[in-house]
Design an enzyme around this catalytic site. Sequence first.
Site, PDB file in Angstrom:
ATOM      1  N   HIS A 170      16.813  45.371  93.789  1.00 31.62           N
ATOM      2  CA  HIS A 170      16.245  45.729  95.091  1.00 31.62           C
ATOM      3  C   HIS A 170      15.271  46.892  94.994  1.00 31.62           C
ATOM      4  CE1 HIS A 170      16.426  47.569  99.209  1.00 31.62           C
ATOM      5  NE2 HIS A 170      16.264  46.307  99.543  1.00 31.62           N
TER       6      HIS A 170
ATOM      7  N   ASN B  72      18.759  44.877 109.817  1.00 30.94           N
ATOM      8  CA  ASN B  72      18.467  43.434 109.784  1.00 30.94           C
ATOM      9  C   ASN B  72      19.451  42.605 110.595  1.00 30.94           C
ATOM     10  OD1 ASN B  72      16.395  44.023 108.009  1.00 30.94           O
ATOM     11  ND2 ASN B  72      17.649  43.673 106.198  1.00 30.94           N
TER      12      ASN B  72
ATOM     13  N   ASP C  85      17.361  54.192  95.937  1.00 27.97           N
ATOM     14  CA  ASP C  85      17.732  52.787  95.872  1.00 27.97           C
ATOM     15  C   ASP C  85      18.581  52.537  94.630  1.00 27.97           C
ATOM     16  OD1 ASP C  85      17.444  49.792  96.258  1.00 27.97           O
ATOM     17  OD2 ASP C  85      15.998  50.499  97.736  1.00 27.97           O
TER      18      ASP C  85
ATOM     19  N   SER D 238      13.846  46.563 104.874  1.00 31.11           N
ATOM     20  CA  SER D 238      13.667  47.356 103.646  1.00 31.11           C
ATOM     21  C   SER D 238      12.232  47.254 103.167  1.00 31.11           C
ATOM     22  CB  SER D 238      14.600  46.833 102.541  1.00 31.11           C
ATOM     23  OG  SER D 238      15.935  47.135 102.813  1.00 31.11           O
TER      24      SER D 238
END
Length: 638
Positions: free
Chosen positions: A167, A258, A137, A321
């Site tokens: 994130h 998403n 990430d 996520s």
Amino acid sequence: MNKLLRRNVVFVSLLVGLTCLFPVNHSYAEEEKQVIVVYKNKQGEEAVQESDAAIEEQYEQLSAAAISADTETIDVLKENPDIKYVELDSKISISTSDVVDKSKTPVLDQWNIASIQASAAWEDGLTGKGVKIAIMDSGIYSHQELHITGGYSAVDYTTSYEDDEGHGTHVAGIIGAEHDERGTDGIAPDADLFAVKVLDDTGEGYLSDLLEGINWAISNNMDIINLSMGAADESDALEDAVQKAYQAGILLVAASGNEGAGHPLDYPAAYEAVIAVSATDSNDNIASFSSIGDKVEFAAPGADIQSTYLGSDYRVMSGTSQAAAHVSAMLALLKQQFPDDTNLQLRTRLQQYSKDLGREGRDVLYGYGLIQFPAPVQEEELVSNDSGRSESENAGDEVKEEKVTTEELRILADDLKLRIDELADLFAAYGFDLYNYDNLNEVNDMIYQNINEVSVHFLLEKAGMDREQLDQQLAAEDLTLDDFHTPEELSAYIKEFEQHIENEVGTSEGNDEEVNTTQDIPITDDQTDVNPINTPVEADSAEKEKVDSVTVLQQVDSDEKAKINLRTVQQADDSNRETDEIIFTYKSAGKPYQDDQQGKHLPDTASPIGNMIVAGVMLAATGLVLYLRNRRTKFRSK
């Protein structure tokens, strides 16, 4: 005044001409590209090292390298038989997630923790202790609730793996935030968290950075890789990388995407080696933003999830996520409970630790179901390797209760001309666990006695047919696999189909003495401006030519009986590959960037420098003529 003007014109012409005669080289130098080269063997690796390319990064675990090179060098590598393929180093990024500010007041009710019943695992002493999780990430921030075991930075602007985007820290908190009666609780608080920074402070990076992170995870023996990101486009290099990690015994978990229903799953979630996760809300319904499809393996909470953030802060985010992080954490709990299980066994075991929602059995919304602890009561519970051994050791001379032995499976795999991991992957691809049978007869039943996807695979392989051929023939006769009760019946049907094709070929050969070995590939409407392609078809049954979107008749040597193999194979378009970018995101797969990464090239005519020299000579000559003319005028005036 006229004299002055004429002198200036002469001077400028000479100056421009001389400049063109001696152009600045770097103005016309070809811009180098950064690409990923995947090689087949040691010779391929040496070819990369000995080429004119600059090696930016070498991935020892992936048999690949990131290089910078000009077009000529890249073309030479593409033509090398020891090079598997060359792929453009695409840009990756994450878009802004749904973020809602929250105060730092402790949250007493975490609906996601209650939904998966994580507290039941904690009561059993399961906290993920000793399990190594690599979080690919934006890094992990040094938050007061997070204990970071280590990490690695693959980005080029810093050697620190600290999060500067937010994130990665949010994902890490879902997995491993401490239980300190403040802020938020992680599902596996004692897991070893490794921050693998592959994205920068704007949430952007490159495919080469992600490959570098996966290479690091394999080298450092990670147990789990969490990939809370996604891409709309496929990448051969990424698929190879996750497959190498899976073969190394690592579990890989990724967000499904998403973009909601009606959109395909993101990559790498859609790859077979990766566990794809969809997102649910507080009512255990699929979240409206969650991508769904037949590749979804499990569902987990993903809507309005509170977790750690930059500084000492907390945030609420929504996305697959966050759902993927829940599954990674649950696998850490199971890994602690069953330490001797392989990654394949743990992946299969998680099916038992899932609450079936939606349509009975696996479906496109929830996969096998919403992850949950403890496992719902099953008629037959999985038995781990370690528990089986301990029971047999305590039983003395009693009959062992462990599953079929690895040695038996290895012998079977050898008979089938497969490696044991390839056989296990084949079983897993169709929802079966090779290691979960009590004896070898049960495994043989799957292969030889029952009509199922595994037995069909071997029947077709023996007949030299592919699944598409069989499906087309069954559909033409309005049949399905359910119409066959034994493999023998299906085998007889396949042989009859084979014989029918051979007879047709024999008739065709009697009428045609010679068959042209070159076929023209028709150009479809959407292929305007593309040159027609003539594809040779080799007269050798051992080699199967792959042709884009066309059904090709293959011939064999005259000494052998001819067969018609109908193959439809999609071939990647190299020109498109070199301009497509992979957009990674935890909110939306997004669209490929349209920026030209290849630089602007001069027309493919004569040498650009040669053209400029000619132009310079002409301008210099013009200046000289004007100068002589001016001198002549002066001489006459005298």
